[in-house]
Design a protein around this motif. Structure first.
Motif, PDB file in Angstrom:
ATOM      1  N   LEU A 291       0.781  -1.304  -0.377  1.00  0.00           N
ATOM      2  CA  LEU A 291      -0.192   0.243   0.099  1.00  0.00           C
ATOM      3  C   LEU A 291       0.916   1.014  -0.053  1.00  0.00           C
ATOM      4  O   LEU A 291       0.582   2.370  -0.743  1.00  0.00           O
ATOM      5  N   VAL A 292       1.999   0.888   0.494  1.00  0.00           N
ATOM      6  CA  VAL A 292       2.379   2.314   0.041  1.00  0.00           C
ATOM      7  C   VAL A 292       3.624   2.068  -0.611  1.00  0.00           C
ATOM      8  O   VAL A 292       3.446   3.738  -0.727  1.00  0.00           O
TER       9      VAL A 292
ATOM     10  N   ALA B 212      -5.509  -3.763 -10.736  1.00  0.00           N
ATOM     11  CA  ALA B 212      -4.609  -2.820  -9.102  1.00  0.00           C
ATOM     12  C   ALA B 212      -4.421  -3.626  -8.224  1.00  0.00           C
ATOM     13  O   ALA B 212      -3.784  -3.976  -7.542  1.00  0.00           O
ATOM     14  N   GLY B 213      -5.741  -4.598  -8.206  1.00  0.00           N
ATOM     15  CA  GLY B 213      -5.067  -5.834  -7.078  1.00  0.00           C
ATOM     16  C   GLY B 213      -4.149  -6.815  -7.418  1.00  0.00           C
ATOM     17  O   GLY B 213      -2.981  -7.733  -6.432  1.00  0.00           O
ATOM     18  N   ALA B 214      -4.076  -7.403  -8.756  1.00  0.00           N
ATOM     19  CA  ALA B 214      -2.606  -8.640  -8.983  1.00  0.00           C
ATOM     20  C   ALA B 214      -1.411  -7.539  -9.152  1.00  0.00           C
ATOM     21  O   ALA B 214      -0.260  -7.695  -8.667  1.00  0.00           O
ATOM     22  N   TRP B 215      -1.610  -5.996  -9.139  1.00  0.00           N
ATOM     23  CA  TRP B 215      -0.177  -5.149  -8.657  1.00  0.00           C
ATOM     24  C   TRP B 215       0.480  -5.599  -7.558  1.00  0.00           C
ATOM     25  O   TRP B 215       1.364  -5.855  -7.183  1.00  0.00           O
ATOM     26  N   LEU B 216      -0.947  -4.882  -6.035  1.00  0.00           N
ATOM     27  CA  LEU B 216      -0.528  -5.238  -5.521  1.00  0.00           C
ATOM     28  C   LEU B 216      -0.353  -6.513  -4.731  1.00  0.00           C
ATOM     29  O   LEU B 216       0.871  -6.127  -3.727  1.00  0.00           O
ATOM     30  N   THR B 217      -0.723  -7.291  -5.551  1.00  0.00           N
ATOM     31  CA  THR B 217       0.225  -8.917  -4.505  1.00  0.00           C
ATOM     32  C   THR B 217       1.174  -9.088  -5.437  1.00  0.00           C
ATOM     33  O   THR B 217       2.261 -10.017  -4.802  1.00  0.00           O
ATOM     34  N   ALA B 218       1.761  -8.731  -6.801  1.00  0.00           N
ATOM     35  CA  ALA B 218       2.903  -8.756  -7.090  1.00  0.00           C
ATOM     36  C   ALA B 218       3.946  -7.704  -5.830  1.00  0.00           C
ATOM     37  O   ALA B 218       4.953  -8.906  -6.105  1.00  0.00           O
ATOM     38  N   THR B 219       3.474  -6.929  -5.625  1.00  0.00           N
ATOM     39  CA  THR B 219       4.078  -6.271  -4.859  1.00  0.00           C
ATOM     40  C   THR B 219       5.178  -6.567  -3.233  1.00  0.00           C
ATOM     41  O   THR B 219       5.747  -6.489  -3.335  1.00  0.00           O
TER      42      THR B 219
END
Length: 434
Positions: free
Chosen positions: A52-53, A68-75
């Motif tokens: 999130l940060v 966005a969900g996949a981006w957050l998961t990958a990160t």
């Protein structure tokens, strides 16, 4: 000095609001996926917060990714790999996460890219597992409620503490202890086996309904209701019904909450004072929520066919009797009393018996209801429950025993911590018939 419309400050604020909305939607799925991967709730939350940060740093410049969900998961997974690298803990987990990361990065699309794929795993499975962990009976009831709202509601510790009028430090300690208890008990991240599924599901439903009830009739403070908690419980119930659609009690709970929530607009007057059920303006009941509730009730009845109704299905049937009555005078109290008879046989408790007394008093007269209430009093149960003297006071008033009724209303007012309810009960003690 305010910023001009369309200014950089406006756009930054708009992006921040959008990110917060994405977080509310995706956080539970993200944490659920990470818990499965890393096997630790606290670590999964830390990784999710790190993601999130990073989103808050990057998205205002790059734009919000289409997926966005996949981006957050990958990160978050990349953060996990970096952490294991530092700790020299590569092994199987590193290889597994590295493979999943490559998959995630192919689906974490940015604006302007082609339409993306869905998140990497059967998200429903992960969410269902997380729900059963957060509501595990190994932790206390209060801790289950707090942890559920933290993990599945995407609410901050401060938001949960504010909703339950609990100091944030106390709430934070409760959540930390719950996580530690789950870790120490080595609770597996899995849907329980058939042998224990029913008992564990009962704990899940209890937690969701506790959240709803605290929103519907706040136990303390100066607000009669806390709508945000009702909405959060409804959301969790609907999610659960989608994840395990063949469970009648899940649909029964959803029906119960939908129909009760439909009355929200009529439960207070313009001054915020409580309005009791029988004198509410039923034209203010939300007909959409009632229809949704009745649909969920029909689904629950269909799923329960042959097995008999459970407690949530019976309670939903009771509130449906009220919802179907256009006027209070049209309420089928005999049917409600019969449903309470079934509920009392299925899950006997003093609270159910008190509710049955109200229904019996409406169907057969206040004397019959008072007989049931006095039997509860004789057992010594519910001595700290304000609704026991409140109901007794109402029945005594109907029987013309005004002085005794006044004492009961005063006793009830002294027992409740909700300021709106105190005012209502004291008004009734003074002779106000509302």
């Amino acid at each position: 000095m305010t910023s001009e419309p369309g200014s950089t400050a406006d756009k930054a604020a708009e992006t921040k609001r959008a990110i917060e909305a994405v977080w509310r939607i995706e956080s539970a799925r993200l944490v659920a996926t990470l818990v499965r991967m890393v096997g630790d709730i606290s670590l999964a939350e830390e990784l999710a917060q790190d993601a999130l940060v990073e989103a808050l740093e990057q998205w205002p410049q790059s734009g919000i990714p289409r997926n966005a969900g996949a981006w957050l998961t990958a990160t978050a997974k990349r953060r996990a790999i970096d952490s294991w690298r530092r700790k020299e803990r590569l092994g199987k987990k590193y290889g597994m996460l590295a493979h999943d990361l490559r998959t995630d990065e192919r689906t974490a699309l940015h604006p302007g890219d082609a339409a993306g794929e869905t998140l990497d795993d059967p998200v429903g499975d992960d969410l269902l597992r997380l729900i059963f962990i957060a509501c595990h009976p190994v932790i206390s009831r209060q801790a289950r409620v707090a942890l559920t709202l933290r993990l599945l509601g995407g609410l901050s510790t401060e938001e949960i503490a504010r909703a339950f009028l609990t100091p944030p430090a106390t709430l934070a300690q409760r959540i930390v202890r719950a996580k530690r208890t789950i870790s120490d008990a080595q609770v597996p991240f899995e849907v329980p086996s058939c042998a224990e599924f029913g008992a564990r599901l009962s704990s899940v439903l209890e937690v969701i309904y506790l959240v709803f009830n605290e929103g519907y009739s706040a136990t303390a403070g100066d607000d009669w209701m806390r709508p945000a908690l009702c909405e959060e419980a409804l959301r969790l119930g609907r999610v659960l019904a989608g994840l395990i659609p063949n469970q009648p009690e899940v649909h029964g709970l959803v029906a119960l909450m939908e129909i009760q929530a439909s009355r929200r607009g009529a439960r207070t007057n313009r001054s915020g004072e409580p309005v009791l059920l029988l004198v509410q303006d039923r034209s203010r009941w939300d007909q959409l929520l009632i229809r949704r509730g009745l649909t969920a009730l029909a689904r629950a009845e269909a799923e329960a066919r042959g097995a008999g109704p459970g407690p949530y299905l019976l309670q939903a049937s009771i509130v449906a009797c009220h919802a179907r009555a256009r006027r209070a005078a049209d309420t089928d109290w005999a049917q409600i009393a019969a449903l309470y008879d079934q509920l009392a046989r299925l899950t006997p408790s003093p609270v159910v018996e008190l509710n049955r007394a109200v229904a019996v008093s409406m169907a057969a007269g206040p004397a019959e209801g008072l007989r049931i209430v006095d039997a509860i009093v004789a057992t010594g149960a519910l001595t700290r429950y304000h609704l026991l003297p409140a109901v007794r006071g109402d029945l005594l008033l109907k029987l013309g025993r005004s002085a005794e009724a006044r004492d009961e209303f005063e006793r009830a007012a002294a027992l409740t911590q909700n300021e709106r309810e105190q005012a209502l009960l004291r008004a009734r003690a003074s002779g106000d018939r509302r």
